[in-house]
Design a protein around this motif. Sequence first.
Motif, mmCIF file in Angstrom:
data_model
loop_
_atom_site.group_PDB
_atom_site.id
_atom_site.type_symbol
_atom_site.label_atom_id
_atom_site.label_comp_id
_atom_site.label_asym_id
_atom_site.label_seq_id
_atom_site.Cartn_x
_atom_site.Cartn_y
_atom_site.Cartn_z
ATOM 1 N N PRO A 158 -48.431 133.188 -18.613
ATOM 2 C CA PRO A 158 -47.115 132.689 -18.181
ATOM 3 C C PRO A 158 -47.038 132.456 -16.670
ATOM 4 C CG PRO A 158 -46.853 134.485 -19.753
ATOM 5 C CD PRO A 158 -48.304 134.440 -19.390
ATOM 6 N N GLY A 159 -47.669 133.336 -15.895
ATOM 7 C CA GLY A 159 -47.666 133.168 -14.449
ATOM 8 C C GLY A 159 -48.441 131.941 -14.015
ATOM 9 N N ARG A 160 -49.623 131.738 -14.607
ATOM 10 C CA ARG A 160 -50.421 130.553 -14.269
ATOM 11 C C ARG A 160 -49.684 129.275 -14.659
ATOM 12 N NH1 ARG A 160 -54.572 133.643 -16.670
ATOM 13 N NH2 ARG A 160 -54.678 132.211 -18.444
ATOM 14 N N SER A 161 -49.016 129.314 -15.811
ATOM 15 C CA SER A 161 -48.275 128.130 -16.277
ATOM 16 C C SER A 161 -47.130 127.791 -15.331
ATOM 17 C CB SER A 161 -47.733 128.366 -17.693
ATOM 18 O OG SER A 161 -48.784 128.498 -18.615
ATOM 19 N N ALA A 162 -46.411 128.818 -14.863
ATOM 20 C CA ALA A 162 -45.290 128.586 -13.954
ATOM 21 C C ALA A 162 -45.774 127.972 -12.644
ATOM 22 C CB ALA A 162 -44.549 129.900 -13.701
ATOM 23 N N VAL A 163 -46.885 128.486 -12.118
ATOM 24 C CA VAL A 163 -47.444 127.946 -10.873
ATOM 25 C C VAL A 163 -47.907 126.503 -11.092
ATOM 26 C CG1 VAL A 163 -49.337 128.143 -9.215
ATOM 27 C CG2 VAL A 163 -48.102 130.194 -9.952
ATOM 28 N N ASN A 164 -48.595 126.266 -12.193
ATOM 29 C CA ASN A 164 -49.115 124.936 -12.511
ATOM 30 C C ASN A 164 -47.989 123.917 -12.621
ATOM 31 O OD1 ASN A 164 -51.068 123.067 -13.136
ATOM 32 N ND2 ASN A 164 -51.891 124.191 -14.871
ATOM 33 N N ARG B 114 -44.849 124.040 -11.308
ATOM 34 C CA ARG B 114 -44.195 123.755 -10.027
ATOM 35 C C ARG B 114 -45.127 123.027 -9.064
ATOM 36 N NH1 ARG B 114 -42.032 128.474 -11.934
ATOM 37 N NH2 ARG B 114 -39.750 128.593 -11.917
ATOM 38 N N LEU C 134 -53.468 136.511 -12.610
ATOM 39 C CA LEU C 134 -52.206 136.144 -13.239
ATOM 40 C C LEU C 134 -52.382 135.986 -14.746
ATOM 41 C CD1 LEU C 134 -50.750 133.420 -10.826
ATOM 42 C CD2 LEU C 134 -49.932 135.757 -11.125
ATOM 43 N N ALA C 135 -51.401 136.463 -15.499
ATOM 44 C CA ALA C 135 -51.380 136.225 -16.939
ATOM 45 C C ALA C 135 -51.006 134.765 -17.194
ATOM 46 C CB ALA C 135 -50.389 137.164 -17.615
ATOM 47 N N PHE D 103 -55.634 133.701 -6.716
ATOM 48 C CA PHE D 103 -54.547 134.338 -7.447
ATOM 49 C C PHE D 103 -54.625 134.172 -8.964
ATOM 50 C CE2 PHE D 103 -52.826 133.562 -3.183
ATOM 51 C CZ PHE D 103 -52.422 134.847 -2.857
ATOM 52 N N PHE D 104 -55.127 133.013 -9.448
ATOM 53 C CA PHE D 104 -55.159 132.775 -10.893
ATOM 54 C C PHE D 104 -55.930 133.851 -11.672
ATOM 55 C CE2 PHE D 104 -53.826 128.280 -12.286
ATOM 56 C CZ PHE D 104 -52.676 128.354 -11.505
#
Length: 253
Positions: A34-40, A42, A31-32, A27-28
């Motif tokens: 911000p998306g990668r940061s949010a996943v990382n 959590r 993902l842009a 998925f990474f």
Amino acid sequence: MSAVLFLSRAVFVALWILLGLLLVSVFFPFLALPGRSAVNYRWSRALLFLCGVKVTVRGEPRLRGPALWVSNHVSWLDIFVLNSVRPASFIAKSEIRYWPVLGWLVAGSGTVFIERGHRHAVRRVGHEMKARFAQGEVVGLFPEGTTSPGLDVAPFHSSLFDAAIRAHVDIQPVALLFFHRGRRSDYIAFVGKQNLLQNLWRLLGATGVAVELEFLPAMASAQCEEQGRSKVAAHAHHLIRQAVARRHGVRPS
């Protein structure tokens, strides 16, 4: 140390790490930032919960815009502890890339590896850091170059401070303090001849493990440019060592 506790935690941690590998490999790439940061963010918080590690934050972490976080280094957990506050791109020694499972995980999440002893390694990593700063990221650096028991702070290598100074970003020192059953402790420090599996055995079978992050006042980019990397590194080391010793009841010389 409890074998039952270790086994129950180990199952969930293993499943969570497998999920992490799936995320970074599948998925990474789509993902842009911000998306990668949010996943990382959590994922890191959940990992620490599954490992039984309580995290407390003190001070005012730089949560927006580019910055260099410099910290003492105690454990492989340090990356995930800092990521639980704000996801960062970390500078790590190249050997970590080849650790089973965890090495693949940190590589896939954007860690920049430095091959120590190579002539142009620092310059290459400096360019990588500049690119991360340009995207508004925070970069995490462990200037000791290795882990320690966490009750003192080894001297800092200053070379990679230069990338932050040239990029005109603030530098924030961070003190990591590890506790076991309410007392400062090196119980889960990843040091010596201990391997990763031995450290996991100790961590996952333990109760009362906690980490405090003390975010110290950021050093403004203009101040850092005036002082130069050696003085900035020495000042960051002094601030972190004071914080580490203060909570340990020892006054640094």
